[in-house]
Scaffold this motif. Structure first.
Motif, PDB file in Angstrom:
ATOM      1  N   SER A 135     -22.646  71.714 -73.419  1.00 48.79           N
ATOM      2  CA  SER A 135     -22.995  70.501 -72.666  1.00 48.79           C
ATOM      3  C   SER A 135     -24.504  70.343 -72.514  1.00 48.79           C
ATOM      4  O   SER A 135     -24.990  69.257 -72.182  1.00 48.79           O
ATOM      5  N   LYS A 183     -21.902  67.062 -76.137  1.00 44.75           N
ATOM      6  CA  LYS A 183     -22.269  67.171 -74.721  1.00 44.75           C
ATOM      7  C   LYS A 183     -21.281  66.397 -73.853  1.00 44.75           C
ATOM      8  O   LYS A 183     -20.833  66.897 -72.802  1.00 44.75           O
ATOM      9  N   SER A 225     -18.717  68.228 -71.235  1.00 45.68           N
ATOM     10  CA  SER A 225     -18.808  67.904 -69.803  1.00 45.68           C
ATOM     11  C   SER A 225     -17.475  67.376 -69.281  1.00 45.68           C
ATOM     12  O   SER A 225     -17.049  67.708 -68.153  1.00 45.68           O
TER      13      SER A 225
END
Length: 604
Positions: free
Chosen positions: A580, A588, A592
């Motif tokens: 992330s 990312k 997340s």
């Protein structure tokens, strides 16, 4: 009979190229047999010497083939050629075993010499000299897409003994003869060989001190008339060739000159008087390039091509003029399988060269004829036909023509039952056609998905990648995702993840990421115990693979809390946190999102 064949071998010129040592050794041993053959009794000549005569005939043919053949081919397939030399030495050794030469009335020194040569043939039959490893490494580098050091090309040129423009021309003819004799592209290597020859040609021209001197005096050269090399002159007109072509005898002529000869009703080669097996003209691309290079160095402008207006238009746009294309189409239509195979092979090579060839070949009506050849009972013809269609399909306008010619069902049939090469190129053709969205539906409905999955599983490394690429593109259409899932693709893709040594992990993750976006695909993936291999990729994979693995994991976790808990139990959190922060933008976001799902699962 053995004496005559041995004399023919002794008269052969000194060998050149990468196989000059085994050629020289074989020739030397045969020459050392001369005293034995001089003392061969008439009775023996008629009976027990027959195996020796046959063996010497095979040796002569091998030496001639090596002398006249492509030096680049000999270097690239060195092991195969060395095996041939070992087999010939073995055959001569066995023939000498069967010949009772110990009983012949010969001087003692002749007996000793024959016994020595006999033992040499025996050793040569049992030993194959290793190929030149330095040359193999140099060739591998030169054939790659990496920048090539001129010193490396000089080293290859020295090993192959390709030093002059005449050497380059002879090598070009040898390559074209190879194409003609095999009715196409042997082992798929001719393009590689031609590319290497062009690099070597450039190296020879650059390294020639005379050319350097000429280049520095280009202003004065333009006003001179340098002597045209004989190999650049048409044997008919004796003028500098602008559009050199090869006839079936292997001789090269200016296209307009040989075409006039053929149009006059002649069926023979003007230079050799050898009957022509067919009248098609194969462009001599390498010689044309050599002539252009020579003209540039010497400040000479190529003469204007003297053709009628129709042929001028074709000459500007393709490597074949109108008459040449008409001849090719007639050969495709003929009922002669050899003619069809050779014509399809020529179109395959021409269509690969440039966009203008693809346009002209299609306009000449080749596509429906090639589609018909997809059903040929001859495997090589079928391979040429499907590969020619692949090359033609690169031009966008040809895609519709191929589909309109009802090619897709026949391409799918080739994909099911053809040779491995034909299956690979059928897969690549379907991928090329599927770039057009409506073709995705047609290809899927024609039953292409199951045979593509079969190729994905049992194909060669290249075939597997071609199949994966085609399936991925087809699965952009939702209906094909369902077809792929029902055909059992998921289990095979998961096997690629579990065993990454197969080299298909990139393709497997890309396909799983697109299939996981389909409800049925997501269910089947979830049932295949995907968490351990996905977590392993997220921890240690490449950036692109980590991104795809995270995307698949997010799709699974967002639909099933049990998958979220399983991922957490597998220890993926730390890897997701790192992803992330350092992954691609998509990675990312997915990482997340998964971490948020895990947090929510803990609070639940």
């Amino acid at each position: 009979m053995p004496k005559r064949v041995a004399d023919e071998i002794a008269a052969l010129p000194e060998p050149r190229g990468p196989l000059r040592r085994p050629c020289a050794d074989l020739s030397r041993r045969v020459r050392l047999l001369a005293p034995l053959l001089d003392h061969l009794p008439a009775a023996a000549a008629a009976a027990s010497s027959a195996p020796l005569a046959d063996a010497l005939g095979v040796a002569r043919d091998l030496l001639r083939k090596t002398r006249d053949g492509s030096k680049i081919d000999q270097a690239m397939r060195g092991d195969a050629f060395l095996d041939e030399f070992a087999a010939v030495n073995r055959q001569i050794h066995l023939a000498l075993d069967a010949l009772p030469y110990h009983a012949f009335h010969m001087p003692q020194e002749v007996h000793e010499q024959v016994a020595l040569v006999h033992s040499q043939f025996q050793r040569a039959a049992a030993r194959t000299d290793p190929p030149d490893t330095q040359l193999s490494r140099d060739l591998a580098w030169a054939l790659s897409d990496r920048p090539t050091d001129p010193a490396l090309l000089t080293r290859i040129s020295d090993k192959l003994q390709l030093h002059t423009m005449a050497d380059m021309k002879n090598e070009s003819i040898a390559l074209h003869n190879m194409v003609i004799s095999t009715a196409g592209e042997p082992d798929g290597c001719v393009d590689q060989m031609s590319s290497l020859l062009k690099k070597l040609k450039d190296c020879v021209v650059t390294d020639d001190p005379a050319n350097e001197a000429l280049a520095t005096r280009s202003a004065s050269i333009k006003h001179r008339s340098p002597i045209i090399p004989d190999e650049f002159r048409c044997p008919i007109s004796l003028e500098l060739m602008q559009d050199p072509v090869i006839v079936s005898s292997g001789q090269t002529y200016e296209r307009s000159c040989i075409q006039k000869w053929l149009d006059s009703g002649h069926k023979t080669c003007p230079k050799t008087q050898q009957p022509l097996s067919h009248t098609s003209l194969t462009p001599n691309f390498v010689l044309k390039s050599l002539i252009a290079q020579w003209c540039e160095v010497n400040g000479i402008e190529l003469p204007k091509n003297k053709q009628n207006s129709r042929d001028k238009k074709a000459a500007k746009s393709s490597d074949y003029d109108h008459a040449g294309l008409v001849s090719l189409m007639n050969r495709l239509r003929s009922g002669n399988q050899d003619e069809q195979r050779a014509a399809a092979g020529e179109i395959r090579l021409l269509a690969k060269r440039n966009v203008n060839n693809r346009i002209c070949i299609a306009e000449a009506g080749a596509i429906p004829l090639l589609v018909n050849l997809l059903s040929s009972s001859d495997p090589r013809t079928q391979e040429h036909a499907v590969t020619a269609l692949l090359n033609l399909s690169i031009h966008e306008n040809n895609k519709a023509s191929i589909v309109d010619s009802h090619a897709i069902p026949k391409i799918v049939e080739v994909l099911k039952t053809g040779s491995m090469e034909a299956r690979e190129n059928a897969a690549a053709t379907l991928f090329s056609l599927s770039v057009v969205d409506e073709n995705k539906v047609t290809i899927g409905a024609a039953g292409a998905i199951p045979p593509l999955i079969n190729l994905l599983c049992d194909g060669s490394p290249r075939g597997k990648k071609d199949a994966a690429t085609a399936i991925f593109n087809l699965c952009i259409y939702q209906g094909n995702k369902v077809r792929a899932v029902k055909a059992g693709i998921v289990i095979h893709l998961m096997n690629f993840l579990v065993d990454p040594t197969g080299g298909m992990i990139d393709e497997a993750l890309s396909l799983l990421s697109i299939l996981a976006g389909n409800p049925e695909g997501k269910v089947v993936i979830a049932q295949s115990e995907p968490i351990p291999p996905l977590v392993a990729v997220i921890k240690t994979g490449s950036p692109r693979n980590r991104e795809n693995a995270a995307a698949i994991l997010w799709l699974l976790c967002s639909a099933d809390a049990e998958q979220t808990l399983a991922a957490k139990a597998a220890g993926v959190e730390d890897a997701l946190k790192e992803l992330s922060e350092t992954g691609t933008d998509r990675a990312k976001r997915k990482a997340s999102s998964i971490l948020e799902l895990m947090r929510q699962a803990n609070e639940a």
